[in-house]
Scaffold this active site. Sequence first.
Site, PDB file in Angstrom:
ATOM      1  CG  ASN A  85      52.668 -33.636  55.024  1.00  0.00           C
ATOM      2  OD1 ASN A  85      53.078 -34.573  54.351  1.00  0.00           O
ATOM      3  ND2 ASN A  85      51.595 -33.720  55.786  1.00  0.00           N
ATOM      4  N   GLY A  91      51.336 -31.059  50.617  1.00  0.00           N
ATOM      5  CA  GLY A  91      50.085 -30.647  51.260  1.00  0.00           C
ATOM      6  C   GLY A  91      50.267 -29.999  52.619  1.00  0.00           C
ATOM      7  CB  SER A  93      47.456 -27.343  55.767  1.00  0.00           C
ATOM      8  OG  SER A  93      47.456 -28.141  56.931  1.00  0.00           O
ATOM      9  CG  HIS A  98      53.415 -29.981  61.666  1.00  0.00           C
ATOM     10  ND1 HIS A  98      53.421 -28.789  60.983  1.00  0.00           N
ATOM     11  CD2 HIS A  98      52.618 -30.811  60.969  1.00  0.00           C
ATOM     12  CE1 HIS A  98      52.649 -28.899  59.907  1.00  0.00           C
ATOM     13  NE2 HIS A  98      52.158 -30.123  59.866  1.00  0.00           N
ATOM     14  CG  HIS A 100      51.630 -35.305  60.537  1.00  0.00           C
ATOM     15  ND1 HIS A 100      50.299 -34.970  60.671  1.00  0.00           N
ATOM     16  CD2 HIS A 100      52.170 -34.360  59.723  1.00  0.00           C
ATOM     17  CE1 HIS A 100      50.041 -33.872  59.964  1.00  0.00           C
ATOM     18  NE2 HIS A 100      51.159 -33.479  59.376  1.00  0.00           N
TER      19      HIS A 100
HETATM   20  P1  AMP Z   1      50.073 -30.450  57.590  1.00  0.00           P
HETATM   21  O1  AMP Z   1      48.945 -30.624  56.590  1.00  0.00           O
HETATM   22  O2  AMP Z   1      51.159 -31.454  57.478  1.00  0.00           O
HETATM   23  O3  AMP Z   1      50.570 -29.012  57.583  1.00  0.00           O
HETATM   24  O4  AMP Z   1      49.410 -30.741  59.004  1.00  0.00           O
HETATM   25  C1  AMP Z   1      48.732 -29.793  59.755  1.00  0.00           C
HETATM   26  C2  AMP Z   1      47.924 -30.543  60.765  1.00  0.00           C
HETATM   27  O5  AMP Z   1      47.552 -29.646  61.781  1.00  0.00           O
HETATM   28  C3  AMP Z   1      46.626 -31.152  60.209  1.00  0.00           C
HETATM   29  O6  AMP Z   1      46.654 -32.563  60.406  1.00  0.00           O
HETATM   30  C4  AMP Z   1      45.533 -30.458  61.024  1.00  0.00           C
HETATM   31  O7  AMP Z   1      44.458 -31.308  61.326  1.00  0.00           O
HETATM   32  C5  AMP Z   1      46.305 -30.032  62.264  1.00  0.00           C
HETATM   33  N1  AMP Z   1      45.741 -28.913  62.988  1.00  0.00           N
HETATM   34  C6  AMP Z   1      45.312 -27.731  62.468  1.00  0.00           C
HETATM   35  N2  AMP Z   1      44.882 -26.917  63.445  1.00  0.00           N
HETATM   36  C7  AMP Z   1      45.052 -27.580  64.618  1.00  0.00           C
HETATM   37  C8  AMP Z   1      44.800 -27.272  65.998  1.00  0.00           C
HETATM   38  N3  AMP Z   1      44.283 -26.099  66.367  1.00  0.00           N
HETATM   39  N4  AMP Z   1      45.089 -28.210  66.920  1.00  0.00           N
HETATM   40  C9  AMP Z   1      45.608 -29.403  66.558  1.00  0.00           C
HETATM   41  N5  AMP Z   1      45.888 -29.749  65.287  1.00  0.00           N
HETATM   42  C10 AMP Z   1      45.606 -28.863  64.324  1.00  0.00           C
END
Ligand code: AMP
Length: 112
Positions: A85, A91, A93, A98, A100
Site C-alpha cells: 500500500n 490506505g 497507515s 512493507h 503484506h
Molecule cells: P498499511 O495499512 O499497508 O500501512 O499496513 C500497516 C499494517 O501494519 C497493518 O496491517 C497493521 O495491522 C500493521 N501493524 C501496525 N502496528 C503493528 C505492530 N506493532 N506489529 C505488527 N503489525 C502492525
Amino acid sequence: MCLFCKIANKEIPAKIAAEDDDTIAFHDINPVAPTHVLVIPKKHITSLNDATEADQALLGKLIAVAQRVAAQEGRALEGFRTVINTGPNAGQSVFHIHVHVLGGRPMAWPPG
Ligand code: AMP
Ligand code: ZN
C-alpha cells in the site's frame, strides 16, 4: 524512529517469521487473513514513492522473502497475495515500506 524501525531493532516485540541481514518479516498485529505477514527492509524507506534506483536490489529481496514466507506458512500451492500500500488512496497507515503476505482464504479481485 518509526514503529517498524523499532520492530527491526527489537525495541518493540513482534512475532518474527523470517529475518536476514537486510530484511525482517513478522506477523501482522491485526491479521485480515489466516496468514498475514509483513516483510520490511531493516533500512527505513517511507513508501514505494521514496525508493530509489539504489534500492532496487532491496526491493527485489522483499519479494523473494515474501515468497519464502508464503512457502514456510504453507501457502505456496494454494496461492497467496502480496500487497504494497502506497499513500492515501491505498490506505497506507505505517510509513515504513512493507509487503503484506496474505493467505489462507480466497482473495477478492478487484481489491476493495
Ligand atoms: P498499511 O495499512 O499497508 O500501512 O499496513 C500497516 C499494517 O501494519 C497493518 O496491517 C497493521 O495491522 C500493521 N501493524 C501496525 N502496528 C503493528 C505492530 N506493532 N506489529 C505488527 N503489525 C502492525
Ligand atoms: Zn522506519
